[in-house]
Design an enzyme around this catalytic site. Sequence first.
Site, short mmCIF file in Angstrom:
data_model
loop_
_atom_site.label_atom_id
_atom_site.label_comp_id
_atom_site.label_asym_id
_atom_site.label_seq_id
_atom_site.Cartn_x
_atom_site.Cartn_y
_atom_site.Cartn_z
N GLU A 100 -74.48 96.48 12.72
CA GLU A 100 -73.83 97.45 12.08
C GLU A 100 -74.72 97.68 10.71
O GLU A 100 -74.00 98.00 9.56
CB GLU A 100 -72.59 97.42 12.09
CG GLU A 100 -71.56 97.32 13.10
CD GLU A 100 -70.16 97.06 12.84
OE1 GLU A 100 -69.54 97.02 11.75
OE2 GLU A 100 -69.35 97.48 14.22
N ASN A 158 -77.31 95.35 16.65
CA ASN A 158 -76.30 95.94 17.50
C ASN A 158 -75.36 96.87 16.59
O ASN A 158 -75.36 96.84 15.16
CB ASN A 158 -75.44 94.81 17.68
CG ASN A 158 -74.16 95.20 18.65
OD1 ASN A 158 -74.19 95.62 19.40
ND2 ASN A 158 -72.63 94.71 18.21
N HIS A 202 -68.04 102.15 21.46
CA HIS A 202 -66.55 102.37 21.23
C HIS A 202 -66.33 103.77 21.13
O HIS A 202 -66.54 104.49 20.35
CB HIS A 202 -66.14 101.43 19.87
CG HIS A 202 -66.09 100.14 19.93
ND1 HIS A 202 -65.50 99.27 20.57
CD2 HIS A 202 -67.14 99.29 19.08
CE1 HIS A 202 -65.73 98.16 20.30
NE2 HIS A 202 -66.76 98.17 19.30
N GLU A 253 -70.32 96.74 23.62
CA GLU A 253 -68.72 96.60 23.34
C GLU A 253 -67.94 97.66 23.81
O GLU A 253 -66.99 98.24 22.96
CB GLU A 253 -68.62 96.71 21.67
CG GLU A 253 -69.19 95.37 21.17
CD GLU A 253 -69.09 95.28 19.36
OE1 GLU A 253 -68.31 95.85 19.13
OE2 GLU A 253 -70.08 94.67 18.94
N ASP A 277 -65.48 100.23 25.16
CA ASP A 277 -64.09 100.55 25.44
C ASP A 277 -63.81 102.20 25.28
O ASP A 277 -64.74 102.70 24.64
CB ASP A 277 -63.05 99.67 24.57
CG ASP A 277 -63.17 99.71 23.08
OD1 ASP A 277 -64.16 100.68 22.55
OD2 ASP A 277 -62.72 98.86 22.41
C1 XIL Z 1 -63.20 93.57 16.03
C2 XIL Z 1 -62.58 92.49 16.86
O1 XIL Z 1 -62.22 92.93 18.20
C3 XIL Z 1 -61.02 92.31 16.32
O2 XIL Z 1 -60.14 91.56 16.85
C4 XIL Z 1 -61.12 92.06 14.76
O3 XIL Z 1 -59.77 92.14 14.09
C5 XIL Z 1 -62.13 93.07 14.09
O4 XIL Z 1 -63.23 93.08 14.93
N1 XIL Z 1 -67.65 96.17 16.22
C6 XIL Z 1 -67.86 94.65 16.34
C7 XIL Z 1 -66.83 93.90 16.62
O5 XIL Z 1 -68.95 94.32 16.37
O6 XIL Z 1 -67.08 92.60 16.06
C8 XIL Z 1 -65.49 94.29 16.27
O7 XIL Z 1 -64.58 93.27 16.65
C9 XIL Z 1 -65.21 95.65 16.94
C10 XIL Z 1 -66.34 96.67 16.12
#
Ligand code: XIL
Length: 452
Positions: A161, A202, A238, A266, A268
Amino acid sequence: MRPSRSSRARLAALLTGAAALLLTLGATPAQAADPPLRDLAAAKGKVMGTAVTGSKLTGTYGDIAGREFNALTPGNAMKWGSVEPTRGTFNWAEADQIVAFAEAHGQQVRGHTLVWHSQNPSWLTNGSWTPAQLGQLMNDHIATEVGRYKGRLATWDVVNEPFNEDGTYRQTLWYNGLGADYIAQALTAARAADPSAKLYINDYNVEGVNAKSTALYNLVKSLKERGVPIDGVGLQAHLILGQVPSTLQQNIQRFADLGVDVAITELDIRMQLPSDSAKLTQQAADYKAVMNACLAVSRCVGVTVWGFTDSDSWIPSTFPGQGAATPYDENYAPKPAYRAIAESLGGGTTTPPPMDECTATYSVTSQWNTGFTGQVRIACSGAALSSWKVGWTYGAGQQLTQAWNASCTQSGAAVTCSNASYNATVPDGGSVTFGFNGSWNGSNPVPTVTLG
Ligand code: XIL
């Protein structure tokens, strides 16, 4: 009269037998015939991964994680705040556990993540460091963590990020202390610590073509030109229901054309709760669109979901009122999104089990020398009935003598019961029970009941 100890024991045994004979309307275990997602993905040379929580890797959660996925990403276990909460005091327990689980199940591991602005230990974020100290801390952290798993991890999210939404660099501990070149330094340190791991940058909201993804594109281009070790770009994905970017495939392709791999890291797809069948259908289409975009680009190595079950998703706590973002529900039932993923990978050709069902359960509630009382309970979950009929065949000469809350007839050994006028409806989440008396002689086995 209080039943004697032995008759109570016998009753318990009867009820246990009845439970074992629970029948499901229309359900066939066809899911079992479908290959797991990991096999479908492997046949296409792709990764199908999931983020996991180490402490949950037993029971059903562990079974699904091991069976369905060929890659694992520790959801939190490898973050700096997890592995070095106190300076110089390391806790590798969960990270080690996940890596061991993956190796035992023939799965890749995606290390996540080394250099980030979030989930850092407070000793690090609250310290005041000279640029030289900060650079040393970063390099040492990378050497320690990447070195620990050298040769065992397929991939590292080295930098996480780094950008703002407008494409400028995020003002972080690292950027503020070391300048934009912290990214090149981190990648170089990671390569030195494990030459075999693929090194990624990422980020989120970089799935479509936009200002942020273009900044990432320009960074990767310049890193490549400078000879900085960069192997891939992670698109977190996300996403919000119904909002898969239309330029996803085009964006993946432009990164691939720079000569790097791309991974959806990641995935979802969240929705406003409660979920309903229309939303779950849309979500399935969205999952399929993401899968298809990755599958269409040969350098897109695969897709990782950020948790495979709604019971292990960060969404509800981070986006209040939203959730249901993963392919399995909170009770580990596969959602339409699961099937969409399977279909995109060339599977899902067998008939799916209905998610929704009504069941009929026969039980003997009391029994005496020549007679017995029984009941049938019809229960629905995710489905409903506006009328019902159940049937069974007695195997030991039993004879129905009386029924209530249903009209029953017996012809030979075959019994048929249908609803009374006042209990025809079995609502979603509700049940109807009817009872009967019968006679028996010798034995009184529980019959198999069909509903339909
Ligand atoms: C999230 C986890 O899933 C949670 O359990 C934690 O509280 C916060 O982080 N981007 C990322 C991940 O790169 O590491 C994050 O994971 C979600 C957003």
